[in-house]
Design an enzyme around this catalytic site. Sequence first.
Site, short mmCIF file in Angstrom:
data_model
loop_
_atom_site.label_atom_id
_atom_site.label_comp_id
_atom_site.label_asym_id
_atom_site.label_seq_id
_atom_site.Cartn_x
_atom_site.Cartn_y
_atom_site.Cartn_z
N ASP A 13 42.21 38.80 47.29
CA ASP A 13 42.12 39.12 48.73
C ASP A 13 41.04 40.15 49.05
O ASP A 13 41.18 40.95 49.97
CB ASP A 13 43.48 39.63 49.25
CG ASP A 13 44.58 38.63 48.98
OD1 ASP A 13 44.30 37.41 49.02
OD2 ASP A 13 45.73 39.05 48.72
N LYS A 16 36.59 37.24 49.56
CA LYS A 16 35.72 36.23 48.93
C LYS A 16 35.37 35.12 49.91
O LYS A 16 34.25 34.60 49.92
CB LYS A 16 36.41 35.61 47.69
CG LYS A 16 36.73 36.63 46.62
CD LYS A 16 37.56 36.01 45.51
CE LYS A 16 38.95 35.60 45.91
NZ LYS A 16 39.85 36.70 46.26
N GLY A 40 44.28 32.19 49.42
CA GLY A 40 44.16 32.15 50.88
C GLY A 40 42.88 32.89 51.23
O GLY A 40 42.79 34.09 51.04
N HIS A 41 41.88 32.16 51.67
CA HIS A 41 40.56 32.74 51.94
C HIS A 41 40.28 32.68 53.44
O HIS A 41 40.24 31.59 54.02
CB HIS A 41 39.48 31.99 51.16
CG HIS A 41 39.62 32.15 49.66
ND1 HIS A 41 38.73 31.63 48.76
CD2 HIS A 41 40.55 32.80 48.92
CE1 HIS A 41 39.11 31.94 47.53
NE2 HIS A 41 40.22 32.65 47.61
N GLN A 223 41.52 34.17 43.58
CA GLN A 223 42.17 35.34 42.96
C GLN A 223 41.16 36.46 42.66
O GLN A 223 40.07 36.44 43.21
CB GLN A 223 42.92 34.92 41.68
CG GLN A 223 44.20 34.14 41.92
CD GLN A 223 43.98 32.67 42.18
OE1 GLN A 223 43.32 31.99 41.42
NE2 GLN A 223 44.55 32.15 43.26
#
Length: 433
Positions: A13, A16, A40-41, A223
């Site tokens: 988080d 990225k 989750g991006h 990640q």
Amino acid sequence: MPATIIMGGQWGDEGKGKLTDALAADAHLVVRANGGSNAGHTIETDAGVFKMHLVPSGILNPDCTCVIGSGVVVALDTLLEEMDGLAARGVCLDRLRISERAHVVLPYHPILDRLEETQRADDEIGTTLRGNGPAYADKVARKGIRIADLLDPASLRRKLSRQIELKNQTLTKVYGEPPLDLDVIYERLINQGNRLQEYVVPAEVLVQDALDDGREVLVECAQGAMLDVDYGTYPYVTSSSPTAAGACQGAGIAPTQVRRVVAVYKAYSTRVGSGPMPTELCDEVGQTIRERGREYGTTTGRPRRTGWFDAVAARHIARLNGVTDIALTLLDVLDAFAEIQVCTAYHLNGGTIDYLPARDDLLVHVTPVLTGQPGWLSPTTTARGRADLPDEALAYVSFLERLIGAPITLVGVGPSRQQLVPLHPEAVPAQAS
Ligand code: GDP
Ligand code: IMO
Ligand code: MG
């Protein structure tokens, strides 16, 4: 043209997605290398907020082809839902590709993820419960089902029936759970395979052709490297390698084809789930960081644990991954602090160490050696160039650079595309949205 890797330098988080979106403006291809729907991006543009789980974060750039690489484990329901959501918002998916070698997260994987977490009781990892761990375990145990199998009904049925038989024994005999129905799962997978067929490609060929043609290729990791299964805070890690080496493997790129390894770090630390976090702040300061940084999980909504920047962990990751430059995100979150602490070493058993102990029972007992840095107490969110940043903020950046051992070339001062400040002339500037 050689490849650029974008990887998380902490526990995930770090931003990225935002950085990948920005650098993708000049890229031909973005390949997602690892992880699955546990990721989750977030990307914020004038069109709103986009939360990517499996679709690479280059997809909002109209000239960029986006590849789900061989190292990803694909949750088909999530992917199809994500694709539908993007299409409904006018995002063209003609440029999406999926590796035929990527593994499929099957319906028994999230069930086993939950059951294994329950069995760990007080030692739970705090996984995202998306089935990633069990899917990677099956991949390595050579029990996996790959995207290519979805397109071959006879082979799919044969492989699936063997796996469901085995998994049903585990579910019923070990966990006392009801068995799964082969026919129902098979039909669903065939339907999902039909929907995805047009996107399935030999991804490594596509990637190598692009590199041969001198095109810009970005590799997007999921990640963060502190969650790496080898060099992270094992066993409180994810089940893949969110590292530069893992990026090569997952994207189908040789180490000699990599020009740049950009690590994304937050200006402080966060972590979701269990496991050691030496600089964690369980007080009002930690809560202020959480609220200012909107530190709630993109995938699970869980509040993220927060703490000061851990330069011991950051340097460990920079060295092991050959980080060439750093994007330091969420600097604006620190605008409100008169003094900012940085962890420069660890106290352990009456002594001081400057490395990460492998033993988790030792790592939980380390306490941070903190060094205070002056804050700037003024908003940075409108900064667009180096000259717009307060001297104290630039001094903080320089202090971290020296501790980590790599240059910080970009600084994030807010969630939107424009809020990315290039610090060095060669850094790619933020794009206009
Ligand atoms: P990822 O998983 O590494 O892509 O990061 P996430 O999207 O899960 O979490 C990063 C969060 O920080 C998201 O909500 C982003 O919108 C937000 N974000 C990214 N960069 C910045 C920044 O520089 N400042 C602020 N305030 N928020 C940012
Ligand atoms: P992005 O790509 C933050 C964490 C989980 C848990 C551990 C193992 O958005 O940075 P898993 O479901 O992978 O078996 O969970 O890893 N985790 C993440 N934390 N960001 C992520 O992804 C994460 N993906 C997994 O919270 O502690
Ligand atoms: Mg995330």
